[in-house]
Design a protein around this motif. Structure first.
Motif, PDB file in Angstrom:
ATOM      1  N   ASP A  53      -1.997  -7.085 -12.773  1.00 60.36           N
ATOM      2  CA  ASP A  53      -2.401  -5.681 -12.290  1.00 60.36           C
ATOM      3  C   ASP A  53      -1.646  -5.132 -11.101  1.00 60.36           C
ATOM      4  N   LEU A  54      -0.635  -4.397 -11.329  1.00 59.98           N
ATOM      5  CA  LEU A  54       0.274  -4.040 -10.277  1.00 59.98           C
ATOM      6  C   LEU A  54      -0.469  -3.080  -9.361  1.00 59.98           C
ATOM      7  N   LYS A  55      -1.446  -2.417  -9.760  1.00 61.40           N
ATOM      8  CA  LYS A  55      -2.220  -1.580  -8.742  1.00 61.40           C
ATOM      9  C   LYS A  55      -2.895  -2.374  -7.759  1.00 61.40           C
ATOM     10  N   PHE A  56      -3.582  -3.276  -8.326  1.00 62.11           N
ATOM     11  CA  PHE A  56      -4.469  -4.144  -7.264  1.00 62.11           C
ATOM     12  C   PHE A  56      -3.332  -4.823  -6.459  1.00 62.11           C
ATOM     13  N   ALA A  57      -2.429  -5.484  -7.017  1.00 60.59           N
ATOM     14  CA  ALA A  57      -1.313  -6.150  -6.176  1.00 60.59           C
ATOM     15  C   ALA A  57      -0.726  -5.335  -4.778  1.00 60.59           C
ATOM     16  N   SER A  58      -0.535  -3.904  -5.213  1.00 58.33           N
ATOM     17  CA  SER A  58       0.020  -3.367  -4.204  1.00 58.33           C
ATOM     18  C   SER A  58      -1.332  -3.107  -3.102  1.00 58.33           C
ATOM     19  N   THR A  59      -2.349  -2.778  -3.537  1.00 57.31           N
ATOM     20  CA  THR A  59      -3.410  -2.394  -2.752  1.00 57.31           C
ATOM     21  C   THR A  59      -3.806  -3.947  -1.859  1.00 57.31           C
ATOM     22  N   MET A  60      -3.729  -5.115  -2.556  1.00 58.46           N
ATOM     23  CA  MET A  60      -3.892  -6.225  -1.835  1.00 58.46           C
ATOM     24  C   MET A  60      -2.664  -6.493  -0.811  1.00 58.46           C
ATOM     25  N   VAL A  61      -1.561  -6.158  -1.382  1.00 62.55           N
ATOM     26  CA  VAL A  61      -0.323  -6.645  -0.217  1.00 62.55           C
ATOM     27  C   VAL A  61      -0.627  -5.575   0.992  1.00 62.55           C
ATOM     28  N   HIS A  62      -0.976  -4.262   0.738  1.00 65.77           N
ATOM     29  CA  HIS A  62      -1.294  -3.489   1.902  1.00 65.77           C
ATOM     30  C   HIS A  62      -2.296  -3.831   2.790  1.00 65.77           C
ATOM     31  N   THR A  63      -3.195  -4.427   2.367  1.00 66.75           N
ATOM     32  CA  THR A  63      -4.518  -4.909   3.139  1.00 66.75           C
ATOM     33  C   THR A  63      -4.020  -6.084   3.860  1.00 66.75           C
TER      34      THR A  63
ATOM     35  N   LYS B 235       8.948  -1.898 -12.227  1.00 68.20           N
ATOM     36  CA  LYS B 235       7.549  -2.082 -12.862  1.00 68.20           C
ATOM     37  C   LYS B 235       6.479  -1.118 -12.596  1.00 68.20           C
ATOM     38  N   HIS B 236       6.573  -0.889 -11.298  1.00 68.54           N
ATOM     39  CA  HIS B 236       5.235   0.239 -10.886  1.00 68.54           C
ATOM     40  C   HIS B 236       5.443   1.441 -11.525  1.00 68.54           C
ATOM     41  N   LEU B 237       6.778   1.734 -11.480  1.00 72.77           N
ATOM     42  CA  LEU B 237       7.086   3.109 -12.006  1.00 72.77           C
ATOM     43  C   LEU B 237       6.679   3.200 -13.371  1.00 72.77           C
ATOM     44  N   GLU B 238       7.160   2.039 -14.144  1.00 76.06           N
ATOM     45  CA  GLU B 238       6.686   2.158 -15.396  1.00 76.06           C
ATOM     46  C   GLU B 238       5.179   2.128 -15.730  1.00 76.06           C
ATOM     47  N   VAL B 239       4.740   1.584 -14.984  1.00 75.15           N
ATOM     48  CA  VAL B 239       3.024   1.463 -14.852  1.00 75.15           C
ATOM     49  C   VAL B 239       2.335   2.642 -14.767  1.00 75.15           C
ATOM     50  N   ARG B 240       3.020   3.523 -13.724  1.00 72.30           N
ATOM     51  CA  ARG B 240       2.366   4.805 -13.558  1.00 72.30           C
ATOM     52  C   ARG B 240       2.396   5.850 -14.332  1.00 72.30           C
ATOM     53  N   HIS B 241       3.805   5.620 -15.073  1.00 73.34           N
ATOM     54  CA  HIS B 241       4.281   6.583 -16.094  1.00 73.34           C
ATOM     55  C   HIS B 241       3.114   6.371 -17.262  1.00 73.34           C
ATOM     56  N   GLN B 242       2.900   4.879 -17.753  1.00 70.52           N
ATOM     57  CA  GLN B 242       2.251   4.559 -18.732  1.00 70.52           C
ATOM     58  C   GLN B 242       0.746   5.356 -18.475  1.00 70.52           C
ATOM     59  N   ARG B 243       0.225   5.161 -17.232  1.00 67.12           N
ATOM     60  CA  ARG B 243      -1.266   5.661 -16.981  1.00 67.12           C
ATOM     61  C   ARG B 243      -1.250   7.220 -17.153  1.00 67.12           C
ATOM     62  N   VAL B 244      -0.220   7.909 -16.759  1.00 68.68           N
ATOM     63  CA  VAL B 244      -0.076   9.303 -16.816  1.00 68.68           C
ATOM     64  C   VAL B 244      -0.086   9.738 -18.368  1.00 68.68           C
ATOM     65  N   GLY B 245       0.497   8.794 -19.062  1.00 64.91           N
ATOM     66  CA  GLY B 245       0.599   9.079 -20.586  1.00 64.91           C
ATOM     67  C   GLY B 245      -0.729   9.027 -21.345  1.00 64.91           C
ATOM     68  N   ARG B 246      -1.481   8.155 -20.575  1.00 64.85           N
ATOM     69  CA  ARG B 246      -2.685   7.818 -21.196  1.00 64.85           C
ATOM     70  C   ARG B 246      -3.892   8.831 -20.611  1.00 64.85           C
ATOM     71  N   GLY B 247      -3.204   9.772 -19.979  1.00 69.18           N
ATOM     72  CA  GLY B 247      -4.326  10.877 -19.154  1.00 69.18           C
ATOM     73  C   GLY B 247      -5.101  10.240 -17.800  1.00 69.18           C
ATOM     74  N   GLU B 248      -4.492   9.161 -17.468  1.00 69.25           N
ATOM     75  CA  GLU B 248      -5.292   8.979 -16.067  1.00 69.25           C
ATOM     76  C   GLU B 248      -4.800   9.687 -15.296  1.00 69.25           C
ATOM     77  N   PRO B 249      -5.573   9.759 -14.035  1.00 69.31           N
ATOM     78  CA  PRO B 249      -4.976  10.330 -12.802  1.00 69.31           C
ATOM     79  C   PRO B 249      -4.014   9.628 -11.926  1.00 69.31           C
ATOM     80  N   PRO B 250      -3.003  10.132 -11.333  1.00 71.93           N
ATOM     81  CA  PRO B 250      -1.947   9.414 -10.756  1.00 71.93           C
ATOM     82  C   PRO B 250      -2.620   8.747  -9.403  1.00 71.93           C
ATOM     83  N   ASP B 251      -2.026   7.954  -8.868  1.00 72.97           N
ATOM     84  CA  ASP B 251      -2.281   7.145  -7.641  1.00 72.97           C
ATOM     85  C   ASP B 251      -2.197   8.342  -6.431  1.00 72.97           C
ATOM     86  N   ARG B 252      -3.235   8.205  -5.482  1.00 74.08           N
ATOM     87  CA  ARG B 252      -3.155   9.426  -4.624  1.00 74.08           C
ATOM     88  C   ARG B 252      -3.529   8.525  -3.254  1.00 74.08           C
ATOM     89  N   ARG B 253      -4.428   7.844  -3.332  1.00 73.06           N
ATOM     90  CA  ARG B 253      -5.007   7.034  -2.125  1.00 73.06           C
ATOM     91  C   ARG B 253      -4.791   5.563  -2.178  1.00 73.06           C
TER      92      ARG B 253
END
Length: 848
Positions: A644-654, A827-845
């Motif tokens: 879960d790259l989004k969680f990984a990014s959040t956890m790394v930031h923490t 990898k993060h870029l690819e995952v973000r594009h996949q989420r956008v393709g599925r209609g999920e909102p992009p990361d903003r926070r």
């Protein structure tokens, strides 16, 4: 009654008078019977005496006709009076009561219908006999005793069974007046016989206990007089059969009738006050019943019972060596959980004294005690007294657990407790090894359990650890458990892991999930205690196993053997990773440490709110309890494999925020700042690979470690990244962070322009990334303060720039790290594009 039947030696006139409905005529007949029996006594004619008693019993007292029964009762009382003598008693009890003066006591009762029942007054003839020295006790609640006379029990004692049994039968009569006469008759029989009635005490007590609950006030009043007389006899006698009485007392103590309860308590108080009667030895037989009586609705009865229990407790404190603590432990456990406040407080006070006086004798019952005590710790001020006593019980019980309880040899699990001199006779008790809570009832408190004794000099004591852990686990699982109780449970677990680690690690796999869930508790104090337990599990040498896998089967790919420190790709080999499973600076970490880190991150992943509200708090406390280097090293290694790259990014930031801002991480920051040791360089590489999940945190790590050239190289790559609002927000925060005290050394290095060119370039790179915002102005003003390098030029040309020196001494493949950064960001870029393709909102926070 058949008038033609022969009742000799009773005269026909006496028989008719006994059957008469008038009380005065029956009274005259009783005087005649007394005179007749006196003559038989003088003649030593036992056969005729028995015959008279038999006639009065069978033909009168047990007759179907009520008046005949009344006549029989007054006749039996007259027989008893006649059997009394004025001779000094050779077998007199130690405290013979000599009564002086001519005393006539009469109990007069008035019924609602106007019928008066009173004792017989002495006749002139009787008074003459009294003056002559003969004993005359009149029928009724009265006694006439001449000066210097003694009551003798011998003759009346020979016929007591025949005298008492028919009278007791009349106690059950439907007619209240007849029950009263029966009580009056028995009073006269007992008054004459005195100590001789003790062999018949149980039947007398049984009858009196019934009269004590009689609905008729006159009957109750009469029974009270008889009761007082019987208590006097028992008090002054040394022949009372306590062993024979206890079973009856144990049975009757469970009565629900208020008057019967009051009667029982009054007798217990009397028996307890007699020095020659050791009621304390039989306390296990009656303790359960006493606590039930303590919950009576009557304040008077509750007070009496409270006094009785208080007297017993005083006696226990004075003579702890003679107390059967183990046999009463479960009784107290049950009543410590009572809904009635008085019962619960009293039982808890007893439990406190038991633990302090008996010590390790109470250990086998620890699970039951904890079941009762732990919930009380969360009581509010309305039950403050119970809470305080429960807390003392809890603390005292915890102190009983010692390192010797961790003995693993099965042959030594029953530790021998050397008795103190003052508690020597405690060793005579048979202490069971089970700590399970057993239901207490009058059937379970059998007399056989009281008299089992052992002649050994030592008491076997076993800590029922399985039972204790089960109770603690249940309280943690119960959502209704109060905060103070949860804290106490966690303190217990921590204490057990300290004192008995080898035995406790048998339960670790079952406790681990609930301990992890407890990290979501609302209370910071609960979380702190929970972290202490988890830290002890993760660091205890007793938890080190050879081939122990993680708690969850799904985590097999994260076994401890996979924990490694990233190095150059050319150096990676399975044979070279052994011995690098853990940081060399913390050799105490055991096989549970890595499992803990894995499951903690999984919990943060599944509960994002926990990460947002308590994540930093939990990790900072763990850095205090355990080694911060190991925590960051292991978490970075696990996050490197996070899908879960989004969680990984959040956890790394923490983690990065904690690393850069927390005072608890001061030492670790100093270790990373210079990268002087192989361990610090290895840690940097491990962190870097995971920090690549978040570009800005990667740059901040380079700033921290003074890798300014690599930071500049990373910023150059930012032009190829997808710049989002969240990205710019993080750059903004990094600028704010540079102005903090942590980066004081970095700002001072801006003075050395010649030796830190890449630091200035990196900061300008950040400035170019920022829009015209407050952060832009802040960083711009800072860079304007950088001095002109020409003005600061010195004559010392031997110094080598810091950037080049670090590059030549660290032996870190920065090119490989940069390539890794690019792969992760792709990898993060690819995952973000996949989420956008599925209609999920992009990361903003970004969650901090």
């Amino acid at each position: 009654m058949n008038p033609e039947k022969d009742f000799s030696p009773l005269a026909p006139s006496v028989v008719r008078a006994l059957n008469d409905k008038l009380y005065e005529k029956r009274k005259v007949a009783a005087l005649e019977i007394e005179k007749l029996v006196r003559e038989f006594v003088a003649q030593n004619n036992a056969a005729q005496i028995k015959h008279v008693i038999q006639i009065l019993s069978q033909e009168f007292a047990l007759s179907q006709h009520p008046h005949s029964r009344k006549g029989g009762l007054i006749g039996l009382a007259a027989c008893s009076i006649a059997l009394g003598k004025d001779d000094p008693r050779p077998d007199c009890t130690p405290r013979r009561q000599k009564l002086s003066g001519c005393e006539h006591l009469t109990c007069t009762t008035e019924k609602s219908n106007g019928l008066k029942m009173s004792g017989l007054k002495p006749s002139a003839e009787q008074l003459q006999e009294d003056l002559a020295g003969d004993l005359a006790v009149t029928v009724g609640f009265s006694r006439t005793i001449v000066p210097g006379s003694w009551l003798k029990q011998e003759d009346s004692g020979l016929y007591l069974k025949e005298l008492i049994e028919p009278v007791l039968t009349c106690f059950n009569d439907a007619d209240s007046r007849l029950r009263y006469y029966a009580c009056e008759a028995l009073y006269n029989i007992v008054k004459v016989a005195r100590g001789s009635v003790l062999p018949h005490f149980n039947v007398l007590f049984d009858g009196l206990s019934k009269l004590a609950a009689d609905p008729d006030p006159n009957v109750k009043s009469g029974s009270e007089l008889l009761d007082r007389l019987l208590k006097d006899i028992v008090t002054e006698s040394n022949k009372f059969d306590l062993v024979g009485f206890i079973p009856l007392l144990r049975e009757r103590i469970y009565s629900n009738n208020q008057y019967a309860r009051q009667f029982i308590i009054s007798w217990i108080l009397v028996l307890e006050s007699v020095p020659d009667i050791n009621l304390l030895g039989y306390l296990p037989e009656i303790l359960d019943g006493l606590f039930q009586i303590l919950g009576d609705n009557s304040k008077e009865i509750r007070k009496m019972c409270e006094v009785a229990l208080g007297e017993f407790l005083k006696e226990i404190k004075k003579n702890p060596s003679s107390v059967k603590f183990a046999e009463m432990a479960n009784i107290l456990v049950i009543h410590c959980q009572a809904s009635d406040d008085l019962i619960q407080l009293t039982a808890m006070c007893w439990m406190r004294e038991f633990i302090q006086l008996a010590g390790r004798v109470m250990l086998p019952y620890s699970s039951g005690i904890l079941t009762a005590v732990l919930p009380c710790l969360s009581y509010d001020d309305r039950k403050k007294s119970i809470k305080e006593v429960a807390n003392v019980c809890n603390q005292s019980l915890m102190k009983l657990v010692i390192p010797e309880d961790d003995e693993t040899d099965e042959g030594k699990q029953s530790l021998s407790l050397q008795m103190e001199p003052k508690e020597e006779s405690l060793s005579q008790q048979q202490v069971t090894s089970s700590g399970c809570l057993e239901a207490s009832s009058n059937s379970s408190l059998s007399s056989t359990s009281v008299f089992n004794a052992s002649s050994t000099d030592r008491v076997p004591v076993t800590l029922n650890l399985d039972g204790i852990v089960q109770v603690l686990d249940c309280h943690l699982h119960d959502t209704a458990t109060g905060m103070m109780t949860r804290i106490a449970v966690l303190k217990w677990l921590y204490h057990l892991y300290i004192k008995t680690p080898r035995k406790m690690f048998r339960h670790t796999d079952s406790l681990f999930p609930i301990l992890l869930r407890t990290l979501s508790d609302e209370s910071d104090e609960v979380i702190l205690k929970d972290l202490e337990v988890l830290a002890e599990i993760a660091s205890s040498p007793a938890g080190q196993t050879e081939d122990q896998g993680p708690c969850d089967g799904s985590d097999t790919r994260f076994s401890q053997s996979e924990l490694h420190i990233p190095v150059k790709a050319s150096q990676l080999s399975s044979s070279g990773m052994k011995g690098m499973e853990c940081s060399p600076s913390t050799p105490t970490m055991n096989s549970y440490f890595y499992k803990f880190m894995i499951n903690l991150l999984k919990r943060f992943s599944s509960e994002r709110k926990l990460l947002e509200t308590r994540g930093a708090f939990i990790i900072r406390q763990l850095c205090l309890l355990l080694n911060a280097e190991n925590i960051f090293h292991s978490m970075a290694d696990i996050l490197l494999r996070e899908e879960d790259l989004k969680f990984a990014s959040t956890m790394v930031h923490t983690l990065n925020t904690i690393l850069l801002t927390s005072s608890e991480l001061f030492q670790l920051r100093n270790q990373l700042k210079d990268l002087k040791t192989p361990e610090s360089r290895n840690l940097f590489c491990c962190l870097y690979r995971s920090w690549c999940h978040n570009p800005v945190t990667t740059v901040s790590l380079c700033f921290l470690t003074q890798n300014y050239k690599h930071a500049y190289d990373l910023i150059q790559k930012f032009g190829d990244l997808e710049v989002t609002v969240d990205f710019l927000t993080e750059v903004d925060k990094l600028v704010q962070l540079i102005e903090c005290p942590i980066f004081t050394y970095l700002r001072l290095q801006l003075l050395d322009v010649k030796n830190n060119p890449y630091l200035i370039k990196a900061l300008y790179g950040l400035l170019m990334l920022l829009p015209q915002s407050s952060a832009f102005q802040l960083l711009s003003h800072r860079l304007q303060c950088v001095p002109n390098p020409e003005l600061l030029q010195t004559t010392d040309s031997t110094k080598t720039t810091l950037g080049f020196k670090k590059a030549t001494t660290t032996n870190i493949d920065y090119l490989e790290l940069l390539q890794h950064f690019e792969r992760v960001q792709n990898k993060h870029l690819e995952v973000r594009h996949q989420r956008v393709g599925r209609g999920e909102p992009p990361d903003r926070r970004v969650i901090l």
